[in-house]
Design an enzyme around this catalytic site. Structure first.
Site, mmCIF file in Angstrom:
data_model
loop_
_atom_site.group_PDB
_atom_site.id
_atom_site.type_symbol
_atom_site.label_atom_id
_atom_site.label_comp_id
_atom_site.label_asym_id
_atom_site.label_seq_id
_atom_site.Cartn_x
_atom_site.Cartn_y
_atom_site.Cartn_z
ATOM 1 N N CYS A 2 -20.049 -12.407 4.755
ATOM 2 C CA CYS A 2 -19.095 -12.904 4.056
ATOM 3 C C CYS A 2 -18.994 -13.174 2.668
ATOM 4 O O CYS A 2 -17.702 -12.798 2.165
ATOM 5 C CB CYS A 2 -17.474 -12.974 4.910
ATOM 6 S SG CYS A 2 -18.247 -11.608 6.493
ATOM 7 N N ARG A 20 -12.645 -6.911 1.555
ATOM 8 C CA ARG A 20 -13.470 -6.740 2.849
ATOM 9 C C ARG A 20 -13.063 -7.550 3.717
ATOM 10 O O ARG A 20 -12.484 -7.086 4.986
ATOM 11 C CB ARG A 20 -14.941 -6.541 3.230
ATOM 12 C CG ARG A 20 -15.228 -6.838 3.811
ATOM 13 C CD ARG A 20 -17.078 -6.785 3.920
ATOM 14 N NE ARG A 20 -17.793 -6.658 4.763
ATOM 15 C CZ ARG A 20 -19.498 -7.537 5.019
ATOM 16 N NH1 ARG A 20 -20.284 -7.771 4.401
ATOM 17 N NH2 ARG A 20 -19.900 -7.226 6.395
#
Length: 302
Positions: free
Chosen positions: A195, A241
């Site tokens: 991430c 995201r």
């Protein structure tokens, strides 16, 4: 009195086609050298989320070299051995070192120097200038070194965690963080290495440069702004995201956040990145072209 015999105009001299035999040998040699490397990657690192763009880059490279095959072969055969041999041998040594030590970074990086050296040996610097983009694009086949990933991933995760928590806190969500661990409601989420957005930046850089090459915008300011926007766009898209994943977990539960929707968030990341990049290109083209037209009309004689 002599009668002149009309002569037909001399036919224009046609360039003699260059033999394609050397290129056939080059393709055979490349297949023998890098076929095993690609096969290993196909069953290994290209199966991971971080390096999953590898096959796509390979297909793009085949297309790029195919596009220049005719103009490259039409160039006169000229060997720049003074530069070509050192470049080629450097690539060959990197390849051997990578195979012996099983270091994929060296194996893939050697392609840049081997390709540049072969072109220099067969078509000289003129050929390399023609093939500069495909040769440079080989860089995106290189897996990011672990030491580089470790050095950059940590700060990226901290920045993303901080920004996500600030945005959602101001939006009224019960959220806090401890380092890269985000707590929202009853759930705790760890911002993992995937991430951090580092690999998405790498992938978007490859797609962005390909887009710029295909579009062939002439303005230097336009290209400079597009180039400078690639990494910020990827970073902002990755923030989107993570926000999506946090909200999915908060509203739908931990299983939803870690299941199918987790993979779908990756698609959201790429769609947001590409949509922003294409929109910026359209805006800059319209805006900078409009300024150029205004400037031209201002200096035009009345």
């Amino acid at each position: 009195m002599s009668v002149g015999v009309p002569t037909s105009p001399a036919a224009p001299l046609m360039p003699t086609p260059t033999s394609a035999a050397p290129w056939v040998l080059v393709l055979i040699g490349a297949a023998l050298m890098y076929g095993p490397v690609y096969w290993w990657a196909l069953g290994g690192i290209w199966q991971t989320e971080d390096q999953g763009h590898g096959p796509i880059i390979l297909v793009v490279l085949v297309w790029l070299f195919w596009q220049i095959r005719l103009p490259l072969n039409k160039l006169p055969a000229f060997s720049d051995g003074l530069l070509g041999w050192p470049v080629f041998l450097l690539g060959a040594m990197m390849y051997v070192l990578g195979r012996v030590l099983t270091v994929s970074v060296f194996e893939f990086a050697s392609q840049v120097f081997v390709a540049a050296g072969v072109i220099l040996l067969l078509r000289g610097r003129v050929g390399l200038r023609l093939a500069w983009f495909p040769v440079l694009y080989l860089i995106f086949m290189i897996p990011l070194p672990g030491i580089l990933v470790d050095a950059i991933t940590g700060p990226l995760k901290n920045w993303i965690s901080l920004i996500v928590v600030e945005v959602l806190y101001k939006a009224g969500y019960p959220i806090a963080r401890n380092g890269v661990t985000i707590t929202i409601g009853q759930y705790q989420m760890l911002v993992a290495d995937a991430c951090s957005g580092l690999h998405s930046m790498y992938s978007l850089s490859a797609l962005g440069l390909l887009f710029m090459h295909v579009m062939e915008r002439k303005g230097r300011l336009h290209n400079a702004l597009m180039l400078a926007s690639i990494l910020p766009i990827a970073f902002l898209a990755n923030i989107v995201r993570v926000i999506v994943l946090v909200l999915v977990t908060y509203h739908l539960g931990d299983e939803a956040g870690q299941g199918f929707l987790h993979g779908a968030a990756g698609m959201v990341l790429m769609m947001v990145s590409l949509a922003t990049f294409f929109s910026l290109d359209f805006f800059l083209h319209r805006f900078l072209s409009g300024r150029g037209n205004l400037a031209a009309s201002a200096v035009a004689p009345q």
